[in-house]
Design a protein around this motif. Structure first.
Motif: not given
Length: 257
Positions: A20-23, A34-39
């Motif tokens: 699953p895609l985790i959001l 921050a979400v993107v920086a966390a990967g």
């Protein structure tokens, strides 16, 4: 529109049953970064978190211009696909909703099937007509946005408890047939019921991560294709900030320096 189309396709491809895609939903540009920086490969907004951060209540109390402006700031801050929680669309007609959404740079959205103000469920065919209108408007605009149809049967405790799963399945099938890409039976947490819904619905299923729900690894094993955290990250961050402020007010050093 080609860049938006590519992002929509990328977002759709991330919905993989069993992987699953985790959001962990964002509420502003900083949290999105921050979400993107966390990967994480995509960003979703939380209407409740965005509303609170802007000084409004959840439930379409946020002025529509403010909500779309917030989504635009999130989308402008990151290079990954963004999907926006648009509650039930703020009373906008499908063509205007799609135009304004694409204008923010987002390529997906959540649409609820209950009235944000009263909690009353809409007739499933009326909701299907809305979803079909959004799908058609998106295709007319040249971007096949990712449409996540929320199913609020369990959230609103609609009808007898023993019939809610069957009603959620019925609505989910109806919404997928109308053009939704995925369905979101929000607050459904029982593993057996999640498995049943995933099995009986021919489309990706989104589950809310919350206390009492299976862990992400178990949700993946159940065939879930998307996991959302709603406003939990925002609420936890707010609670931690309150602790820090209380310590500062008491004369302590909350940072341990």
């Amino acid at each position: 529109m080609s860049e938006l189309s590519d992002r929509a396709a990328a977002l759709r491809a991330l919905h993989r049953p069993g992987d699953p895609l985790i959001l962990p939903n964002a509420w502003d540009a900083g949290s999105a970064r921050a979400v993107v920086a966390a990967g994480f490969p995509a960003v979703a907004t939380s209407s409740g978190a965005v509303a609170d951060a802007l000084g409004h209540a959840d439930g379409e109390a946020t002025p529509v211009d403010e909500m779309f402006a917030a989504v635009a700031r999130v989308a402008a801050a990151v290079e990954v696909p963004v999907t926006a929680d648009l509650e039930r669309g703020y009373g906008l007609r499908p063509a205007e909703l799609v135009e304004r959404l694409l204008g923010t740079g987002a390529v997906g959205c959540n649409i609820e099937d209950s009235d944000p103000r009263t909690g009353a469920l809409y007739d499933p065919q009326e909701q299907a007509d809305l979803l079909a209108g959004i799908r058609a408007a998106a295709r007319d605009a040249g971007v096949d946005l990712v449409l996540n149809a929320r199913v609020d049967v369990h959230l609103q405790a609609a009808g007898p408890a023993e019939g809610r799963l069957a009603e959620a399945v019925r609505r989910a099938r109806c919404y997928l047939a109308a053009g939704a890409d995925s369905v979101y039976p929000i607050v459904l947490a029982d593993p057996d019921e999640i498995r049943t819904l995933v099995t009986e619905v021919a489309g990706p299923v989104n589950v809310l991560a919350r206390p009492g729900a299976p862990a992400p690894a178990e949700l993946a094993a159940l065939g879930v294709a998307r996991i959302s955290y709603g406003s939990r990250v925002y609420a936890t961050a707010r609670a931690r900030a309150a602790e820090l402020l209380a310590a500062i007010r008491a004369g302590a050093d909350p940072f341990g320096s």
